[in-house]
Structures are given as structure tokens and as C-alpha cells.
Design an enzyme around this catalytic site. Structure first.
Site, PDB file in Angstrom:
ATOM      1  N   ASN A 162       1.130   0.842  27.499  1.00 54.10           N
ATOM      2  CA  ASN A 162       0.634  -0.069  28.524  1.00 54.10           C
ATOM      3  C   ASN A 162       0.637  -1.515  28.043  1.00 54.10           C
ATOM      4  OD1 ASN A 162       0.207   1.986  30.307  1.00 54.10           O
ATOM      5  ND2 ASN A 162      -2.000   2.106  29.989  1.00 54.10           N
ATOM      6  N   TYR A 170      -2.760  14.262  28.634  1.00 55.19           N
ATOM      7  CA  TYR A 170      -2.383  15.543  29.239  1.00 55.19           C
ATOM      8  C   TYR A 170      -1.043  15.384  29.957  1.00 55.19           C
ATOM      9  CZ  TYR A 170      -2.236  19.464  32.456  1.00 55.19           C
ATOM     10  OH  TYR A 170      -1.833  20.572  33.151  1.00 55.19           O
ATOM     11  N   ARG A 205       1.106  13.259  29.455  1.00 54.54           N
ATOM     12  CA  ARG A 205       2.159  12.956  28.496  1.00 54.54           C
ATOM     13  C   ARG A 205       2.561  14.189  27.693  1.00 54.54           C
ATOM     14  NH1 ARG A 205      -1.195   8.748  27.042  1.00 54.54           N
ATOM     15  NH2 ARG A 205      -1.225   9.448  24.868  1.00 54.54           N
ATOM     16  N   LYS A 243       0.825  -1.202   0.000  1.00 56.15           N
ATOM     17  CA  LYS A 243       0.000   0.000   0.000  1.00 56.15           C
ATOM     18  C   LYS A 243       0.861   1.255   0.000  1.00 56.15           C
ATOM     19  CE  LYS A 243      -4.090  -2.097   1.952  1.00 56.15           C
ATOM     20  NZ  LYS A 243      -3.545  -3.477   1.918  1.00 56.15           N
TER      21      LYS A 243
END
Length: 621
Positions: A559, A465, A467, A356
DNA sequence: CGGCAAATACTG
DNA sequence: CAGTAT
DNA sequence: GCCG
């Protein structure tokens, strides 16, 4: 952090028609064709073996099958070499004598050196056989260079220990990489191995040519074969200490024959595993800082890929969407891509996405995007509906399948639950990003109300925020109290206070998980023209503060990576705790393990997992 | 071909 | 229980 | 879709 829905994965029922017509512009993710909304009111294993090894299933006495070992005799007592050779043979492994001179033997899969040999010394030895750094790097990236205890540990535990658990190989590759870059002038020629790539990203100046790797798994843990004690410890060490080379894990093999004659091995391992740093964890994004702030010079590519990602996500193909997400991250952080060679070696880009990108390079766009995302009535409707909080792929598909196409017709034609009604009511507002300045206002509002109720409360706004992002999707506020108990009786009163002031306008969910209390809802600042914003307030006991902070700060991708890392070390990380000795058979956990005490700061968690601490801004992968 | 994060709570 | 969300 |  937020916005990371990945429910059950993979494939979707495959919706029916894909009728097309109306090539109108639709703007996935942004509000589409809606102007007036209805008024609504609501209250309230297979062990993939590395190299040539055949994975050893439980009780395989020939767990070294396929492994060809060459012991570098320097410093290893002759008697020991002989003994090892014998034992290796008994376990199915091959052995090749190491000659200090002459070329490297291509058949060797594992080089073993004395435990006291470090990367520098190992390199000196290898350089005698292959003086060309680049060639050496190439060769070594396809084999393993391990300390003697790898083989002795393997023999003792009757399992091929995970090579990833030993630093040496990585250090060696890293050392070579540094030497190469030092001599070569720091250009952007991507080195060959994944480690080398990683090293460059971290060691070279701030991202000259950052290759961005991603989480994903390494060491796939065998499903089905149960792990037992030694397996657990072994794995833990593997991960904690190291970095993994993408080789496999011996996945809780032992079992059948009387194993557990191990104390020796495990002790030795555990002794040196203790929380340290893991400077070279190539495959886990949680082990290195995100390259925040650099601008995306490949926007024309990522735009297209993002459209596909969105469509795949809203049509329930979550893992596929996730794969796109990885690729997008890689492309975004790569230097300008103008030709095929530029994507060579980028992680997360396989044949599908690669083709692609090539198409985009050649034609400026991707046909699939136009057909599948833009001109597809069904998919457009699905994406539109997925923008409603409380609606995801299943529901969106259901509605679209019954020929619904606009938000306006929803209230009359389908039954919306309470949450969806709120979601619809604030459809536009919720799709809007929140400027940091406003997050600050929201935070102050909550903080003020909270402190009026209880002295000493700590409130920290997490998510994007924290981060450092310029805008946020929602506001996540974590509340705790250092005394360990004063957080208990403030949840309900705080909400009441905020409701009565008119700040909180809707509740999406009020959950009481026992130790943690969670509010997900909507707030509105008393400013002219203010928009309704998604607000989450989570009250946690101080003992869980570290884990909660880590979790709610994200990013989601970060995470995942960190949990995956913990997971492979037989630990379990949740927003409550970091557990040790979590046992699982295949995919399901058999035991949660025991929460580790003292994980009250994020730093403690990074430390325990052997990771270098990362500032929130560096967790933005 | 299997894994891709985990845990918990609401909704209906 | 399936679906959604964090 | 990608990776091992």
C-alpha cells in the site's frame, strides 16, 4: 493486512538507562514472562538532481545546467537539430555532436533520439559504438536515452522534465538485459543496473535470483516549491507511463517566469498517457508481484535483523525499523548468502545493515542483537508492553521508564484505558496467529449474520487471508452491496446480531467515517478451546469498494508503495478513492483533488495508475 | 539532508 | 492535543 | 537505516 504501525517517525526521546543484568531469554513478539493475567472486565528541496544537474529552482532559466546532450541525428531533421542545439545552450545545457562511430562520449548525460525511434532501433545505434552488451548496459545505466519530445517539452515548459516519464530508456535497458540473459545462459550473476535487476526478476523464470527492490522514493518531489498545472500533468505522466530510473523530478519548478505557454506540451503528453501498463516500474513494489511462497534460505540472518527491527519499532524508531523491514525482505528473497559478495547490489542494504550481515556470516550472530534487544531490561519491557493492543512506543517507554517490567503489575500501577484493558485481557490470544481454516469459520459466521439482514450483500475477507497466507494476524471483513445503497443500514444491526450471539466479545473501536463504517473488535468462535481473535468489519458503499478492497488487502508495504506512486503522479489514493489533481506543497496537501469515478474494482485502480494488475497473493511484499 | 503513505476516529 | 490504530 |  495490518500491523503496520508507523506513526511519527524517527527518533525517540531516547530512553534513559539501559541497565542490564539478567540475560534471560526474552522472546520479542511472542508472549514473554506472563502467565497469569489480571482479571479485567470491560464493556464496551531539495531536488536531488539526477546526474550532474543542478536542480532548477523555480524560475531557473538555466534548467539544463549540468546536462550534456547528444542528439542522435538519425531521423531528426537537420533544421530541428540545429534549433534544439541552440535552445539547449540558451538553457545552460551542453551539447555534444553524435558520431555514429567511435566510442561513446563519457561526458554525455542525455542521448536524445527522434520520437519515432524505439528501443530496438536505439540499441542498434548504440551497438555500433559499443558492441559489448554488458559494457553498453553499464554505460547506459548511467545516462539517459530519451525521445526528442523530452527536450522539446523541457524547453517549452522551461523545466527539465522528469526523465523517468519516458519509456524509452527503460525499454532500452530492459532490451539489453534480455539479450544478455538470453546469450548468457540465465545464471544468477546480477546485472549492473537496477533496471536490469528488475527485469531479470520479472522476466527470467520465477525468481532464479530475485533481487527484490523496494518502494522508496524516486523522484523526490521538491518540498516547498509549489507545483502548478503543468507540473502536475507532467508528473502524472511521468509516473503513469513509466517507471522511473531514480532520476529526479523537476518538482513543480516553473513559476517565476511566465510559464503556462504549455498547452502544446501537456496535450501531447496527456494524449499518450492514458491508463496503460507500466511494465518496468523498477522502484515500486506495487508494480511487480511479490515472490510469494519461496522459502527463506537466509533465516539465520533475517532472524537477527527482525529482532533489531522489533526493538527499533517498539522504541519508536519507526523509519529505522522500516529500513530493516526492507532489508529483511530483500535478504529473505535472495539466494543463500554465504559471503560478502552475495549481498552486493541488494537494495535496501547499506553500510549499517551490511556490516551486521557480515558479522552474522562471520560469527553467527550480531552482537547488537544480544546487547540491545535481548539483554536490555528496558527494551525487553518496552517490547513486552508494545504487544498490548493500544500500547505503542510512547506509552511503553513511559511505563518502562518508571521501572515497570511485567504485565501483571500494570493494572495496579498505571492507568489503562479501555482499549488497553481489552488488549491486556487478550494479550496471549492476540499474539497468536490465526489459521486460515479458522478465518473461514469466522468469515462464515459474519456472512451468515449479514445475509440474514440483507440479501445480496457482498462480504470479502481481506488482509493476509486474501493474500493467501497460511495464517493471519486478524480477520478483516469488507462488506458492501452492489446496489449502492443497501449497505447503509446493516452496520449496527449486524454488530448487534453478532454480539447477541456471543460471537463478538469486545469492541475496540466503532467508527463512523460517514460513507464507511468500521468495527474493530474481538470475536470468539463457539468451539472448545477457541481463542479470542481480532476482527475488523468495514462496511463501505459500492462506489468505494475497489479502493477499500485494495487498501484492506494490503500488504502495508504494498500500500505504501502504491500510494507513493499515486502521490508522485499528483494523485492521492486512500481507502475511499483515487483522487486526481491532488496538489501539495511540500508535505502537506493543499487540495485533495477530485475523486475519479469508476474506481470500483481494484483492476480499475491498477489500470489508472498504469500498473499491471496483481493478484492479492502477489501483493505480499 | 529530507523523505520514508494517507486519512480518520477514538481515548483521556 | 498526543498517542494509537487501521 | 537507506536512498537520492
Amino acid at each position: 493486512m495490518k500491523k503496520a504501525k508507523l506513526h511519527n517517525g524517527g527518533n525517540i526521546p531516547k530512553s534513559s538507562t539501559g541497565s542490564r543484568s539478567d540475560p534471560r531469554l526474552s522472546n520479542p513478539g511472542k508472549c514473554v514472562g506472563v502467565s497469569k493475567l489480571p482479571e479485567i472486565s470491560c464493556t464496551k528541496p531539495k531536488i536531488p538532481s539526477g546526474n550532474s544537474t543542478t536542480a532548477s529552482p523555480s524560475g531557473d532559466n538555466f534548467f539544463l545546467r549540468g546536462v550534456i546532450i547528444s542528439i542522435i541525428p538519425e531521423r531528426v531533421p537537420k533544421a530541428r537539430v540545429d534549433l534544439l542545439r541552440k535552445r539547449i545552450g540558451e538553457r545552460g545545457g551542453g551539447i555534444v555532436t553524435f558520431h555514429p562511430q567511435g566510442a561513446l562520449d563519457e561526458t554525455v548525460t542525455h542521448y536524445v533520439v527522434d520520437d519515432s525511434v524505439d528501443a530496438e532501433e536505439a540499441l542498434r545505434v548504440f551497438l555500433m559504438k559499443q558492441p559489448d552488451l554488458e559494457a553498453l548496459s553499464e554505460t547506459l545505466s548511467n545516462v539517459q536515452c530519451l525521445p526528442c519530445k523530452w527536450i522539446s517539452g523541457s524547453l517549452m515548459s522551461r523545466t527539465r522534465l522528469d526523465e523517468g516519464g519516458f519509456f524509452l530508456h527503460r525499454q532500452l535497458l530492459d532490451l539489453i538485459t534480455r539479450k544478455m540473459t538470453a546469450s548468457r545462459k540465465l545464471d544468477c550473476t546480477p546485472p549492473k543496473s537496477a533496471f536490469a535487476l528488475f527485469s531479470l526478476a520479472v522476466l527470467a523464470t520465477p525468481f532464479a535470483c530475485t533481487p527484490k527492490s523496494e518502494p522508496s522514493s524516486m523522484l523526490s518531489v521538491n518540498a516547498g516549491t509549489g507545483g502548478d498545472g503543468s507540473g502536475i500533468k507532467r508528473k502524472w505522466e511521468s509516473i503513469a507511463e513509466h517507471a522511473s530510473s531514480g532520476y529526479e523530478d523537476s518538482g513543480g519548478a516553473e513559476s517565476s517566469d511566465s510559464d503556462e505557454e504549455d498547452s502544446d506540451v501537456d496535450e501531447e503528453f496527456l494524449a499518450r498517457v492514458q491508463p496503460g501498463h507500466m511494465p518496468f516500474a523498477a522502484k515500486f513494489v506495487c508494480s511487480y508481484p511479490s515472490s510469494s511462497g519461496r522459502k527463506n534460505v537466509n533465516g539465520h540472518i533475517t532472524d537477527q535483523l527482525e529482532k533489531l527491527q522489533n526493538t527499533y519499532k517498539s522504541t519508536g524508531q519507526d523509519f529505522r525499523a522500516m529500513a530493516y523491514g526492507k532489508a529483511i525482505g530483500t535478504v529473505r528473497n535472495a539466494p543463500r548468502i554465504t559471503k560478502i559478495e552475495d549481498i552486493k547490489g541488494l537494495r535496501g542494504i547499506g553500510s549499517g545493515i551490511k556490516s551486521k550481515i557480515i558479522e552474522i556470516l562471520e560469527t553467527g550472530a550480531c552482537e547488537k542483537v544480544a546487547a540491545y534487544c535481548m539483554d536490555n531490561e528496558m527494551n525487553k519491557a518496552i517490547e513486552l508492553f508494545c504487544g498490548i493492543h493500544g500500547v505503542s512506543s510512547k506509552t511503553a517507554l513511559k511505563w518502562a521508564s518508571s521501572n515497570l517490567r511485567t504485565l501483571e503489575e500494570l493494572p495496579e500501577k498505571v492507568r489503562l484505558n479501555r482499549v488497553q484493558q481489552i488488549g491486556l485481557k487478550h494479550y496471549h490470544d492476540f499474539l497468536e496467529r490465526i489459521p486460515r481454516s479458522e478465518v473461514v469459520e469466522i468469515e462464515s459466521t459474519v456472512k451468515e449474520a449479514a445475509l440474514r439482514l440483507q440479501d445480496g450483500l457482498e462480504l470479502i475477507t481481506c488482509g493476509s487471508y486474501r493474500r493467501g497466507k497460511p495464517t493471519c494476524g486478524d480477520v478483516d471483513i469488507l462488506v458492501t452491496h452492489p446496489d449502492g445503497k443497501s449497505h447503509r443500514n446493516i452496520f449496527a444491526p449486524l454488530l448487534d446480531s453478532l454480539r447477541s450471539s456471543g460471537f463478538i466479545t469486545d469492541d475496540l473501536l466503532v467508527a463512523d467515517e460517514g460513507s464507511q463504517k468500521k468495527f474493530l473488535g474481538v470475536c470468539l468462535l463457539p468451539n472448545p478451546g477457541a481463542k479470542h481473535r481480532r476482527l475488523d468489519i468495514i462496511v463501505v458503499p459500492y462506489s468505494e469498494f475497489g479502493c477499500a478492497l485494495l487498501y484492506f488487502t494490503g500488504s502495508a508495504h504494498f500500500n505504501r508503495s502504491m500510494r507513493s506512486l499515486a502521490h508522485k503522479a499528483n494523485m492521492a489514493l486512500s481507502h475511499h478513492s483515487l483522487n486526481k489533481n491532488a496538489v501539495r506543497v511540500g508535505k502537506k496537501k493543499v487540495s485533495d483533488g477530485e475523486p475519479l469515478p469508476g474506481m470500483i474494482t481494484e483492476k480499475a485502480i491498477f489500470d489508472y495508475l498504469g500498473l499491471k494488475y496483481l493478484e492479492p497473493a502477489d501483493r505480499d511484499h
